[in-house]
Design an enzyme around this catalytic site. Structure first.
Site, PDB file in Angstrom:
ATOM      1  N   ARG A 174      33.204  42.684  38.965  1.00 44.05           N
ATOM      2  CA  ARG A 174      34.215  41.902  38.239  1.00 44.05           C
ATOM      3  C   ARG A 174      35.479  41.748  39.081  1.00 44.05           C
ATOM      4  NH1 ARG A 174      33.656  41.391  32.757  1.00 44.05           N
ATOM      5  NH2 ARG A 174      35.301  39.840  33.016  1.00 44.05           N
ATOM      6  N   ARG A 181      37.153  40.241  41.688  1.00 43.40           N
ATOM      7  CA  ARG A 181      36.816  39.012  42.397  1.00 43.40           C
ATOM      8  C   ARG A 181      37.379  38.904  43.799  1.00 43.40           C
ATOM      9  NH1 ARG A 181      39.138  35.960  37.401  1.00 43.40           N
ATOM     10  NH2 ARG A 181      40.294  37.930  37.416  1.00 43.40           N
ATOM     11  N   ARG A 222      40.839  51.456  37.797  1.00 47.13           N
ATOM     12  CA  ARG A 222      39.593  52.225  37.758  1.00 47.13           C
ATOM     13  C   ARG A 222      39.757  53.729  37.994  1.00 47.13           C
ATOM     14  NH1 ARG A 222      36.151  48.753  35.063  1.00 47.13           N
ATOM     15  NH2 ARG A 222      36.234  46.704  36.021  1.00 47.13           N
TER      16      ARG A 222
END
Ligand SMILES: Cc1cc2nc3c(=O)[nH]c(=O)nc-3n(C[C@H](O)[C@H](O)[C@H](O)COP(=O)(O)OP(=O)(O)OC[C@H]3O[C@@H](n4cnc5c(N)ncnc54)[C@H](O)[C@@H]3O)c2cc1C
Length: 240
Positions: free
Chosen positions: A83, A85, A178
């Site tokens: 995800r 990009r 993250r």
């Protein structure tokens, strides 16, 4: 067979800190580029890079890239990491590579349930492996043509490997999202491993990188894990 996620830094821009400092200095200097290159090489650029970070002058950070080998991770992780990009990915294909002996990730929460439950999970993996092989045979035997359809019965747990490249700006953003405790456990574990790797080669660039709570109030608001102190301690161990 069970596998565990591993991220290793395999290539990066030579002198990442000097490269970033040079790009930033160019914006503010009337010097020729050759002169700047010489000056930058003679200096410790750590303080200057810290100032750039605090000023949110992030475009110079795009000139340093970092390439990681990531393996022992699930296809569930693949769905999440891709995800991002601005990153570049090369992922092992389930079309060209036969998954007839696939390895898999076991979530720690399932493992923690005990031996009996772990065995149940493993037998479910074996069942999916049987289904996969069965479809390969029905579709003409192992090979590109049958693999591409037989893989539809494979689980998210199936192991994958990838090469991931991100520039420093994207990595900083990736670590904010993250390394946070709100991120799912597998990608969080890989993100912390990646942070540990880049801190070894570019400490000034990534010294402030990690979840948002390292730099101020938790951006998760009401959903905050409330463990900022613990995270700061973990981060400090990596930086020092
Ligand atoms: C805890 C957590 C839970 C999540 N839950 C879900 C979920 O339930 N469902 C779901 O679909 N996703 C979910 N995601 C994924 C999330 O929505 C993002 O897709 C992912 O984190 C990538 O972030 P990004 O777009 O900021 O990063 P990148 O793609 O790496 O982009 C970096 C930055 O570049 C800029 N950028 C990139 N592309 C564009 C563009 N096209 N236009 C404008 N600006 C751009 C943005 O500023 C962006 O922040 C979750 C992520 C996290 C961390």
């Amino acid at each position: 067979m069970q596998v565990k996620g591993k991220a290793k830094l395999i290539r990066y821009t030579a002198d990442p800190e000097q490269t970033i400092a040079l790009a930033a200095k160019l914006c503010y200097s009337g010097d020729e580029i050759d002169e700047l290159v010489e000056k930058i090489g003679e200096k410790d650029n750590a303080k200057f890079i810290e100032i750039l970070t605090k000023m949110n002058h992030f475009s110079p950070f795009e000139h340093a890239s970092f390439t990681f080998a990531v393996e022992g991770v699930s296809r569930a992780l693949l769905a999440q990491i891709t995800r991002h990009r601005i990153a570049s990915f090369s992922v092992r294909s389930q079309r060209y590579v036969n998954e007839g002996e696939f390895d898999y990730v076991i979530p720690p929460a399932i493992e923690a349930l005990g031996e009996e439950q772990k065995k149940k999970y493993e037998s479910q993996m074996k069942q999916m492996l049987c289904w996969y092989r069965e479809w390969q045979q029905m579709l003409g035997g192992a090979g590109e043509k049958s693999n591409e359809d037989a893989r539809f019965v494979l689980p998210n747990a199936c192991e994958t490997k990838m090469i991931v490249t991100m520039n420093a700006r994207e990595l900083m953003h990736f670590f904010s999202l993250r390394c946070c405790n709100r991120a799912q456990w597998e990608i969080r574990d890989i993100a912390w491993q990646m942070l540990e790797e880049v801190l070894k080669v570019a400490p000034a660039v990534f010294g402030l990188s990690g979840p948002g709570c390292l730099r101020g109030a938790c951006p998760e608001g009401k959903k905050s894990c409330g463990k900022a102190a613990e995270i700061k301690e973990r981060h400090a161990k990596l930086v020092n």
